[in-house]
Structures are given as C-alpha cells and as structure tokens.
Design a protein around this motif. Structure first.
Motif, PDB file in Angstrom:
ATOM      1  N   GLY A 189      31.211 -13.892   8.480  1.00  0.00           N
ATOM      2  CA  GLY A 189      31.778 -12.693   8.159  1.00  0.00           C
ATOM      3  C   GLY A 189      31.003 -11.366   8.954  1.00  0.00           C
ATOM      4  N   LEU A 249      32.441  -8.769  11.176  1.00  0.00           N
ATOM      5  CA  LEU A 249      32.403  -7.426  10.806  1.00  0.00           C
ATOM      6  C   LEU A 249      31.725  -6.476  12.035  1.00  0.00           C
ATOM      7  CD1 LEU A 249      32.578  -5.875   8.133  1.00  0.00           C
ATOM      8  CD2 LEU A 249      30.116  -6.018   7.830  1.00  0.00           C
ATOM      9  N   PRO A 255      38.929  -6.933   9.775  1.00  0.00           N
ATOM     10  CA  PRO A 255      38.450  -6.953   8.526  1.00  0.00           C
ATOM     11  C   PRO A 255      38.816  -7.835   7.548  1.00  0.00           C
ATOM     12  CG  PRO A 255      39.935  -4.982   9.177  1.00  0.00           C
ATOM     13  CD  PRO A 255      39.557  -5.585  10.574  1.00  0.00           C
ATOM     14  N   ILE A 256      39.817  -8.163   7.574  1.00  0.00           N
ATOM     15  CA  ILE A 256      40.457  -9.056   6.631  1.00  0.00           C
ATOM     16  C   ILE A 256      39.783 -10.348   6.715  1.00  0.00           C
ATOM     17  CG2 ILE A 256      42.406 -10.877   5.997  1.00  0.00           C
ATOM     18  CD1 ILE A 256      44.172  -8.331   6.496  1.00  0.00           C
ATOM     19  N   ALA A 269      36.685 -10.728   8.157  1.00  0.00           N
ATOM     20  CA  ALA A 269      35.327 -10.519   7.581  1.00  0.00           C
ATOM     21  C   ALA A 269      35.231 -10.425   6.259  1.00  0.00           C
ATOM     22  CB  ALA A 269      34.880  -9.184   8.408  1.00  0.00           C
ATOM     23  N   ALA A 270      36.154  -9.987   5.562  1.00  0.00           N
ATOM     24  CA  ALA A 270      36.111  -9.814   4.190  1.00  0.00           C
ATOM     25  C   ALA A 270      36.292 -11.302   3.486  1.00  0.00           C
ATOM     26  CB  ALA A 270      37.363  -8.951   3.573  1.00  0.00           C
ATOM     27  N   ALA A 271      37.134 -12.235   4.195  1.00  0.00           N
ATOM     28  CA  ALA A 271      37.700 -13.402   3.660  1.00  0.00           C
ATOM     29  C   ALA A 271      36.473 -14.520   3.779  1.00  0.00           C
ATOM     30  CB  ALA A 271      38.808 -13.726   4.483  1.00  0.00           C
ATOM     31  N   VAL A 309      32.972 -13.266   4.329  1.00  0.00           N
ATOM     32  CA  VAL A 309      32.075 -12.877   3.105  1.00  0.00           C
ATOM     33  C   VAL A 309      32.355 -13.327   1.750  1.00  0.00           C
ATOM     34  CG1 VAL A 309      30.820 -11.013   2.431  1.00  0.00           C
ATOM     35  CG2 VAL A 309      31.042 -11.113   4.915  1.00  0.00           C
ATOM     36  N   SER A 310      33.550 -13.276   1.360  1.00  0.00           N
ATOM     37  CA  SER A 310      33.719 -13.264  -0.166  1.00  0.00           C
ATOM     38  C   SER A 310      33.862 -15.085  -0.108  1.00  0.00           C
ATOM     39  CB  SER A 310      35.202 -13.000  -0.297  1.00  0.00           C
ATOM     40  OG  SER A 310      35.789 -11.886   0.277  1.00  0.00           O
TER      41      SER A 310
END
Lengths: 244, 731, 287
Positions: free
Chosen positions: B221, B225, B251-252, B254-256, B258-259
């Motif tokens: 992630g 990012l 960004p999607i 990265a967010a996925a 990290v989440s």
C-alpha cells in the motif's frame, strides 16, 4: 553577513526535510526517554545527572546525523552548481563558510532545545520532577564536543568528497549504536551508564555526579580535535577559491 | 504489454548490474550472522540454531538495493528519456516487480547454498519441508516487505539519504520494545522464539506467515501510495500527488492494500484483545454469582481440524437448577458458540465481546429452574488464541503433528455451576497422534477407518484437563523406589536411549529422596514425566507429573551437561518441584498470594543448588547459584524504584507491571533462596538443615496444608529479622 | 578596466591541454565575442579571467598588475554568468538576488530592482525559482550577473534557452552596456556576435585563431565562398565545406566555403558564419 545568515537559516530550516528530521529526533528522543531513561541508568534515578547525560548521549547520534545530513546540503552536486556563481563574488570565503556553519549550529541548537524540552516535559509529567540545574553540567559535557566535532569532521569530509559525509554518517551510526564505551565514548553513553556503578552511593542512594579525569580529558580532546578539524575545513575553503 | 516488456528489460538491466551481484552476494552471506551474532530464536533446538536464526538474520539484511536502484535512474537523468516513453509510475512498478523477482531468485540461491551444511548439522532431525517453509515464509516475504518499503520511502522523499534515515526509523520501530513485544510490530524481524525439533513448527510458521501478509499489504500500500508521489510535470510532491490521483486505480489499490493490512492486523486470531497485564484477582471477581445450577455429568467431544488449526467441540452438561439466577461459561476468546440448547431447544445467550481477561471470555445465559435432570449442549468452534498478557507464549496449537490444548483452550467451563467431580472425553484425532490427557497416555483407540481414531477417557477431577497429542513414545523405569513413566516425542527416541536420560532422572530423584524424604503419591504411585514442544519453554510440575520443554533433551544439551547448566537446572528443578510444590510441600501465604517472595520456588531453587553442589562441587555451585542470586539481589537493592517505591506509583501502568514482574521473579528465584541459605547457615549447616527439611516434608507433604513463611521460620527456630538480607550480606 | 593575458597555458591535472600559449589584451569599453567549437578552450579562458583557475604558465594582469593579488578587486567589479550554473530552488527570484547582492556586498534594494527590470523579471520576483522555466532561470542568471552594475561582465552562452525576442532584447542591453564597460561574450551563436560585438576572438584547440573586428574576418574570406547547383547523389567537391543546401526547382543549391573554390561555383558575399567556418577549417597551422 546577517542577510546571508538569515537566508542560510531559511534554506536549512524552512523545508520539509528539516521538519521531518525534527520529528524523527523528537520521536527518537521520546522513545529513549520512555524506553530506557525511565528505568534510570546504573541504578540511579531517571532524573539523575547520570541518566540525563545518558539520555543526551543516546540521542546525540541521531542529532549528529541530522547535522551531517544538513551539511550534505552544502556539499551536494546541486550546491556546487550554485558555487560557480557565489565563487565569482567578492565575499570572503572564510567568513562565508563561518556564516554557513553558524546556520548549521543554529539548527543543532533548535534540535537540542527540542531534546531538552521533551526531557523536561517527561520529567515533569511522568515523574513530577521540576528541577533543571542538575542537568546543566551533563549537557555542557555532551553537547558542545558533539557539535564542534560533527561540524569539524563534517566540513572536512564534505570538502574532500561529499561521499565521505555519508561514510561519516555510517561511522556515527556504528559508534553511536555499536558503542565504544568508557571515557572515550564520543557521545558519552557508555560512560554515563557504566562509570557510576564504580562510585559509592550518596545520601539519596545515587552516586554523586563526580567525573573521572579521563572523561574530562576525552571531552576536551573531542572539542579540541573538532575545533582543529573545523579550522582545517575553513582553511580548505580559502584554498578552494584559488585553485582549479 | 509495454509494462511487461519493461519488466523484462529491467530484469536484464539488474542482472547485468555489478551492484546487484554485490547485493546478492551480501544477502547470501546474511544467514552467517544468525549462527552467532543475531540469535533471537532458541539455540537449544537444532532447527532453531541452524534454520530459524540464520533465516531470521538473512531476512534483516536487505533494503539498500532497491533504494539505490530507484535513485540510479534519476542520478543518470534518464528520467527525461524514459518519461517520454512511459508514465513514471508504470516504470516504478515494473522495476519493483523486477527487483522482487530477483529477490526470489537470490532467496532460492541462499537456500541452496546453506542446504548441505544445515542437513549435516541438524542430522536426523532435519526436515526439508521446514527448511523450505522457513525461506518461503520468513526470508522471502521479509525481503519483499523491506524493498517495497524502502522504494516507497525513496519515491516519496526522492532523497536517498532521507529515505535511508526514514527506513532506519522503521527498522527501529520493528526492533524497539517501546511498541510492545508482540508479533505484529515486528515487520523486519519476525518473532520466532523457538522452533521445535521433535514436535511441530506450525505455530511460529503460521503466525509469521500471517504477519508477513499484514506487512506485505501495508508495504505494498505504501508503495502504491508512493507511485502517486512520483514527480511529474516538474511539479513538487503535492502537485505530483494532485496529478497522480487522477489515475484512480492507484489510490484505490493503495487504500485497498493498506486497509487489508489494517484489517488483518485488527482481526488477527492469534492474540486476544484482553488487558496486557495478568489480572491475579480476576478469578475472585469472576466467580461471584449464581451457584444454583448443579452439574451432575459433563461430556466433551473434541474434533480438531489439524489443517486449519481450528477446534470444533461439543459439551453436554446434565444439570439441575434450584433457583433463579444468571449462569455463565467462559472459554478461549478464539472460540465462538455455534449453538446452545437445553433438551434440544435453543436458548438465548450473550457472549460478552470485549470482556477478555487472562485469555478467557464469558458468555452469559439463564438456565430455567428445574429439579429434574436436564441437558445443556454447547457447540463451539474456532481458532484458539493466546492471552494478551502472555502474548508470546504458545501453549495452544492444533496442527498435523502436534495438538496442545491447555485450560480454556479445551472448551467451556463454569464456576457458576456446582460442578461434577468427573467428566468424559471423546477425542477424534488423526491416526498419527497419540493423546496425553492430564498426563496420562491414552490407549485402545477406536479406528474410524478414515484416517482418524477416536480416543475416550474419563478424568476424575473438577475443571478442564490438559490435552496434548503428538507422535509420543513412552519408557517406564524405577527411580528411588518409584515408578517413572517418561513420555516423549518419537523423534527423540535415539537421544533418550543414547544419553541415558532415565539414569539422570534417577540421580535427581535419589538425591531428593535421600536428603528430603520420600515422595508420597496421591494417585497411581507413578511419576509421569512428559516432554513438550520447545515453544512451551522451561518446565512445570504438579501432582505426580513433571513437564519439560524438549530443549532439555536435545543433542547439544545432553552431550554436555556442564555447557547446558541452565537447561539441566530446569530439568532437575522441575523434578525437585515434586518435593516442593508439586505434590510435596506447598509453600505460600494466604494473605498475600500474588507478590510474596515466599513460594515453592525458594526451596526448589535451594535444593537444586544443593544437588549441583554435590554433583559438580562447591566452586561450581557457588559460581552458578549463590553468585547469580547475590548479583540479582544486589541489582534489585540498588534499583531506583526499589529504593523509592513512591516513584513507582507514578509510572505508566505497563512499566509498573514490568517492574513488578521483574521484582517478583527476583524475590522468588534469588532473594528467597539466599534467605534459605542464610537460614541453613544459622541453624548449623547442611546436615542439620536437611533434618529440618525432612521433618517439614513428613509433616506437610500430601496433607494439602499450606506451608507458610512463618511455619518455615518456626521449624528453623528463627525470627524474621534473622534471615533478612542486609545490604552487605555475603556468603 | 584593462585585462592582459600573456602567453597563457592551461593544462588540467588530467593532462588535457585547454589553452596553449595564448596572449590577449582587452580593455573597456569593448564588447568582445569569443567564438569556437565545443572543447576549444573558451570556458577555460573565462575561468582564468575571473580568477577561478590558476594558469599552468603565463600571467594575467588587471590594470597592469598581477590578477590574483587583486582577486577581491576584480570580483567587486565582476558580473559573471557561467554556461552551466545552479540556483537555490527554494528561494524566490527576489530572495535569490538579495542573497547574491549580499554576497557582492551591495546595500539597499535598488540594485536588485534594477537587475530585475533589466532582465524583465519584475513580474516573477515572488515566484519560487524551482517553479521557473528554463528560459526564466537563464534570465535570473543574467540578472545576478548584472547586479551592482559591474564594470566587467563575463557571460558564457548568455542567450541559450531564450526565445528570439528575449535574445534580441538582451543583445541590445549588452550592446548598450558596452558603451562604458568591458563585456566578454562566449557563444556558439555567430549571429549574436555579428550583431553586437566590435571585436571577435576565435578559439580553437587551445589557440586563438583570430583576434580582430568581425568586418576584417569577413573581408579575409572574400573569394572563398561560392554557390552551385547539384543533383541528388553528386559528391561534395574536394576541399569544400558545405554551409547550406536548399532544394530548388533546378536541383540542390549548395553554398560552400573552400580555400580554392571549384570552377563551376559562383562566388558569393561571405557572412561572419562563412568567415568563422573558413577560419576554423584552416586550423592552427595557418597562424
């Protein structure tokens, strides 16, 4: 020269790198305080001059690394390209170099202020300890030799080759975290955490803050050698202006 | 396709780079440091010494390559050219995949280089599977995490020295105790406290694999990012991000990622979410409540899923209830109740989420008041977790080669019930595993003809049994007039016979019997000695049984008892506990059961010292016992918070807990043995003291009566102030 | 202001001979163009003149006295723009000029405002240098050289990266300044020299091949420039250097420079570029 100093400060301090480094210094200092110093070194109180000296000594490698990192600004390839302009001005290279060192020293002082502030906050908030005077002597013993030595060795290394500054950083990391110990520990960490074990306990159970001659000599040597290196670096600045 | 072509040429460029070969060479050398310099895992077990530590050391050494490689493209100013062909983020991603591929190749090479040496050293205990898993689960993902993080930091800062500094901060975070000594913060140095030679390594490998997934997701992630931060259009960091986010998939992603990392972290099944300090008084708070329910019989059926590490269980309580009131059961927080019925009808229940304490969690319900016997069935299933107050102890495991279910890891229990004094147990286990329940090796299973066997037993006591299952062997012999059954992993058979373990056990037992009296067993007239996985660590003893960690029986330990002094001490220590603690004299104080220096440990440690003195001489015993105790006591006496307890109260809770735990350990294992030694000198020497101990043993052993500190002083005819240690007390 | 270089030789530690025994004399007011191919020694000559290098042999005099002891005096009257330079990206245009002014010992804001006005940077004064285009950065470089109205201006490729309009403008500014100052202009752009320089130095392989007025250089090339029409595939006549080729209806019209023109070529009026190429073509042997 005031104006130059102002601009050098602005260049060094007003950027994301310095703010990041400040943050790193602060975080690391807080880890040291809450991880190591909270236990007190050599069975002394966490707020004994010994523990405080050890705190400064443990944080100094990162602070010195920061100073060396800031010095790379002055010896980077980008800076060399500006030097073709500044080198054609009538400014005295020695004074110019001193002003720039002054800017770095100011950065160091800001970092030190942060370290001191954090430690005082730590002592007051966690241990309800509000005194300052016991910390003056260890601070004087640790901080100036570290600054002068870092500036001296850093300037000289940078003038010889910017790559040497990174070698110096590596050496600081190795010495700072590997440790030399004894009176000649450049940061004093090994000394503050071991020497008090050999001293008799005082009235409050902690040994008095009496230092060995060896340590005092070592501090003076670091200060002197650092000063000498610094002068050599400045001398190199004069020479540089007239040779290819 | 362009990205793939780029991946191919990047891989070739890396393969042609001299620096790559230097980095690969250094990485191959990494495991060398694990033999001696970096040894986080127990070196008593051969697999720990020759596989775990080298792999862990190798994992730590890798990061610089990806940072330097990212830097190189800009140093050469080739970005002006490459940016005209391809977007910088595609370029960076292709390069990252190329570096990761290279990592995989280097890890394979590393594994092959060390294979012959490791096979030779570990000998017949070597398993290729464990070796391969160690590289695949520990080393390679850690390298990947490291390079993803390093590249991310570089791409965000675009300054190699700053990225290096930030990377160092991340490494510090991983190594620092400040963030708590638990598995999940250790991104670069996974915690593998021990491997096991004779049992299973599923637990450390499972948890390491899980933490690798967490950190791969987080580092991936961070890398995604950082692709947003790739400088483009000569814009600064923020300007580049503003442009970068237009490629919405970055960004999607990265967010996925990290989440996913955060989700895995928060939802991890290995350690529960209870308080970090063991709550010694919880028992008393918990046990307040209804006792109107009387259980007349309890039968458990356990069916472990050895591949998934999960347990499926069912317990049936026959009960009667003579009044109103809420009932509760508690069990491991990793288990969830699937069904709860009374005589076949579902009843409402509520599991108190967030109520985890000391590794257990309560479920409350109300049974109807009935005078006739009714039947409560609880079905449960899940992955057993460790208690947060002992996050690193691996007491519970369900795997193909080893099952260890301790305390509430077995299933539900309740002290709100008036319990029955026996329970029946049915275990459905893979054919290769033999269970030991409450230190009894079960026999005569029923073959289910599907690769499993059903084992049945009844235990005649309150509460839950300890269930272990492995490929166990057993030998029976006699020592000091007592029958001893030694149960151990089949893999250790050669060691047990070659090194005469039974004779060593007999030596200790003969000594204790001669000097402190004969053991009187409560049941069976037999002493069971059980070997457990090295992950269990140390030893334990109770009524008629002793448990040891396997590392005491390893080749390196058994072949050199002097070298293995500390492990041999544990070995003897745990047998001696049969005289002091286990089923002999139970020492303690009723009024201060938690922090007292006076416990079974004092007399046990003292007796161990006496045994070692007889075996190896006075000098050896003085150096390895008295001096060690004295040094620990001196250290405690000098400690600032010991001298100034008023400051201890001001410290944060976590730190107080740590200091208290250290103090308790020093008091029990060092201060008290020293005081007992002083008592020995004051009463007139060893012979006289042995007489006193024998008298104590005769009077208190097997009576169940607590032997207090005052009882000890009275027996020695001493006062408290006589045995207290002055600052300058030296022996 | 008068600068004399006597029998200068500069050999770098690597052994490269950048300048060989050259002598030149320059005094204000004057605008001298230095022409030469890459690696000819132009930049080395400039570095020597600003006391940025110490010559291997020979000496440089400033107003009749040795240069090095007067380094500070030289630098207090010097405006220098190197070919390749860096700027502090984190400062604004005004802040950077303020910084350079402080280094030059200039007081007050007038010098900065004047330089900004001359370099046409007034509207960019608050812009961070890091955000400037290549042409604007070049103008910041020129502005810093003009700070304090220096008596000696040494400009290495000053018009590189500027648009045609800006180039013309700066050429005129340099020309005006040369009324009472000494300006040295090193460039590849022959047109710049032709339009403003009253003197030209051609440097090649560490030697000065020509030192004089542009008109004199052009006059020396009379009879050595010719045009002819050729067809595709025709070889270039021996000894000729093609300056330009234009496709026409009759074939390719070639303009050539040669010591001895071929018979079929028609003589043409030489330009400074023809003259420069002709002189370079003859090399140092013709000295």
């Amino acid at each position: 020269m005031n104006k130059i100093f102002k601009y050098e400060l602005r260049r060094l301090l007003w950027n994301k790198f310095f703010i990041g480094l400040l943050l790193i210094n602060g975080l690391y200092a807080w880890f040291v305080l809450t991880g190591d110093i909270i236990a007190g070194v050599a069975y002394t109180a966490p707020f004994s001059p010994w523990s405080f000296g050890a705190y400064l000594a443990k944080t100094m490698p990162i602070t010195v690394l920061t100073v060396l990192f800031l010095l790379t600004f002055y010896y980077a390839k980008k800076e060399k390209r500006v030097e073709v302009l500044t080198g054609a001005t009538p400014v005295n290279p020695v004074r110019y170099s001193l002003v720039r060192s002054g800017a770095i020293a100011t950065a160091f002082l800001i970092l030190v202020a942060l370290l001191l502030g954090l430690s005082l906050y730590f002592y007051a908030s966690i241990l309800d300890y509000w005194h300052v005077t016991p910390f003056i002597l260890p601070a004087l013993l640790v901080l100036p030799p570290c600054l002068i030595f870092a500036l001296g060795a850093g300037h000289l290394a940078g003038r010889l080759h910017v790559g040497l500054l990174y070698v110096l950083m590596l050496a600081v990391l190795l010495v700072g975290f590997g440790g030399i110990g004894g009176a000649f520990d450049p940061f004093g960490g090994g000394y503050f955490s071991v020497y008090p074990l050999s001293l008799p306990a005082g009235a409050d159970g902690d040994p008095a803050f009496t230092l060995s001659a060896g340590f005092l000599i070592a501090r003076a040597v670091y200060l002197g050698v650092g000063g000498g290196l610094f002068l050599m670096g400045i001398g190199a600045a004069r020479k540089k202006a007239t040779t290819a | 396709m362009k990205a793939f072509a780029l991946y191919r040429v990047e891989l070739r460029r890396l393969a042609l780079s001299k620096f790559t070969w230097i980095a690969a060479g250094l990485s191959v050398c990494g495991p060398l440091f694990g033999y001696d310099m970096y040894v986080p895992s127990s070196t008593w077990v051969m697999t720990g010494k020759y596989i775990a530590n080298p792999v862990l050391a190798g994992a730590v050494l890798w990061a610089v390559l990806s940072m330097l490689e990212s830097d190189r493209i800009y140093r050469a100013k080739t970005d002006v050219l490459t940016d005209a062909v391809l977007s910088p983020d595609t370029l960076a991603a292709s390069r990252m995949f190329a570096v990761m591929t290279l990592c995989a190749a280097v890890s394979l090479l590393t594994a092959l280089v060390y294979l012959p040496y490791t096979m030779n050293k570990v000998g017949y205990l070597f398993e290729l599977g464990l070796y391969a898993y160690s590289f695949l689960i520990v080393l390679l993902p850690t390298w990947w995490i490291s390079i993803l993080l390093a590249a991310a930091l570089y791409q965000i800062t675009r300054r190699i020295e700053l990225a290096g500094l930030l990377y160092a901060v991340c490494v510090y975070f991983s190594f620092s105790q400040f963030f708590g000594n638990h598995y999940f913060t250790h991104w670069i140095n996974p915690i593998i406290l021990s491997y096991s030679d004779g049992f299973s390594n599923a637990s450390p490998l499972r948890i390491t694999l899980y933490t690798r997934f967490i950190w791969l997701a987080i580092a991936g992630g961070a890398f995604a990012l950082s692709l947003l931060c790739m400088r483009r259009y000569q814009k600064n960091l923020l300007g580049s991000i503003a442009r970068g986010v237009r490629k919405i998939y970055i960004p999607i992603t990265a967010a996925a990622l990290v989440s996913a990392g955060v989700f895995l972290w928060t939802g991890q099944p290995f350690v529960d979410h209870g308080p970090i300090e063991y709550d010694y008084e919880y028992r008393y708070r918990r046990d307040v409540g209804s006792s109107n329910t009387r259980v007349s019989s309890a039968s458990y059926r356990l069916e472990p899923n050895v591949m998934a590490g999960r347990l499926k269980g069912r317990v049936t309580f026959d009960f009667t209830k003579y009044g109103e009131g809420e009932d509760w059961i508690a069990m491991n927080p990793g288990y969830t109740i699937a069904k709860m019925t009374v005589d076949g009808d579902d009843i409402p229940y509520k599991t108190l989420i967030g109520s985890e304490v000391n590794g257990e969690r309560k479920t409350v319900f109300t049974l109807p008041p009935v005078s006739a016997r009714r039947n409560l069935v609880v079905e449960y299933e899940g992955f057993p977790s460790s208690a947060k107050c002992f996050p690193l102890s691996v007491t519970t495991e369900i795997s193909l080669e080893y099952i260890s279910l301790i305390n509430d890891g077995v299933g539900p229990f309740s002290t709100s019930f008036v319990p029955c004094a026996s329970s029946t147990w049915e275990l459905i286990l893979p054919s290769g595993l033999t269970p030991v329940v409450d230190h009894v090796l079960l026999e005569n299973p029923e073959d289910n003809h599907n690769g499993t066997k059903t084992w049945r037993t009844t235990i005649y006591r309150y509460g839950l049994p300890w269930i272990l299952a492995a490929d166990f062997d057993a030998i029976t012999f006699e020592a000091a007039g007592t029958a001893v059954e030694l149960i151990y992993a089949h893999k250790y058979d050669r060691n047990m016979r070659e090194y005469g373990v039974s004779k060593a056990i007999a030596d200790v037992m003969n000594y204790c019997t001669e000097h402190q009296g004969k053991l009187g067993f409560a049941k069976g007239k037999r002493l069971v000695m059980l070997q457990r996985s090295a992950m269990f660590g140390g030893g334990n003893a109770g009524d008629g049984w002793v448990e040891w960690s396997e590392d005491i029986f390893t080749q390196s330990n058994l072949s050199d008892p002097l070298k293995g002094a500390s492990a041999m001490e544990v070995f003897a220590h745990e047998i001696i506990h049969e005289w002091w603690g286990g089923l002999g004299v139970v020492c303690g104080e009723y009024d201060d059961p938690f922090y007292a220096a006076w416990s079974d440990e004092g007399l046990t440690v003292y007796t161990t010292y006496r045994l070692m003195k007889e075996k190896y001489g006075e000098l050896y015993a003085a150096q390895n016992y008295i001096d060690v105790w004295q040094a620990a006591v001196d250290k405690q006496n000098r400690g600032f918070y010991y001298r100034h307890p008023e400051y201890l109260a001001k410290l944060p809770e976590q730190y107080q807990a740590q200091l208290n735990s250290e103090a308790r350990e020093t008091n029990q294992y060092c201060r008290m043995p020293l005081m007992i030694l002083k008592a020995e000198r004051l009463v007139g020497g060893e012979a006289k003291f042995d007489e006193i101990l024998q008298a104590i043993h005769r009077q208190y052993a097997s009576t169940g009566q607590m032997f207090t500190y005052q009882d000890f002083l009275d027996a020695c005819d001493l006062r408290e102030e006589d045995v207290i240690l002055e600052q300058d007390f030296q022996i | 202001m008068k600068i004399e270089a006597n029998q200068l030789t500069m050999i770098y530690p690597s052994g490269k001979k950048a300048l060989q025994n050259i002598s030149v004399r320059m005094e204000s007011p004057n605008l001298i163009g230095i022409l030469g191919p890459n690696g000819a020694g132009k930049t080395t000559l400039m570095k020597l003149l600003i006391a940025g290098l110490i010559p291997t042999k020979g000496d440089i005099l400033l107003d009749g006295k040795a240069l090095l002891p007067q380094e500070n005096r030289l630098k207090s009257q010097l405006g220098y723009l190197p070919q390749s330079f860096g700027l502090y990206d984190e400062l604004s245009v005004w802040q950077f000029l303020d910084y350079m002014a402080a280094l030059k010992g200039l007081k007050g804001k007038k010098a900065i405002d004047d330089a900004l006005a001359v370099a046409n940077l007034a509207e960019h004064r608050k812009v961070r240098i890091g955000a400037l285009s290549g042409g604007l950065r070049q103008r910041v470089g020129i502005a810093q050289a003009l700070l304090g109205n220096p008596q000696l201006l040494i400009l290495d490729e000053p018009t590189v990266g500027l648009d045609p309009e800006e180039r013309v403008k700066f050429r005129n500014i340099f020309s005006e300044m040369a009324r009472d100052k000494l300006l040295l202009l090193s460039t590849h752009i022959v047109e710049d020299v032709q339009s403003i320089c009253n003197r030209v130095l051609i440097v090649h392989d560490g030697h000065i091949l020509f030192d004089g007025e542009p008109a004199e250089l052009i006059a020396r090339t009379e009879g050595h420039v010719g045009v002819y029409v050729s067809q595709i595939g025709d070889p270039t006549p021996e000894g000729c250097q093609v300056v330009s080729k234009v496709n026409t209806a009759r074939g390719i019209q070639c303009r050539v420079v040669a010591e001895c023109l071929p018979g079929f070529a028609k003589a043409a009026e030489p330009t400074l570029e023809d003259a420069y190429l002709h002189r370079i073509g003859k090399g140092a042997d013709a000295l």
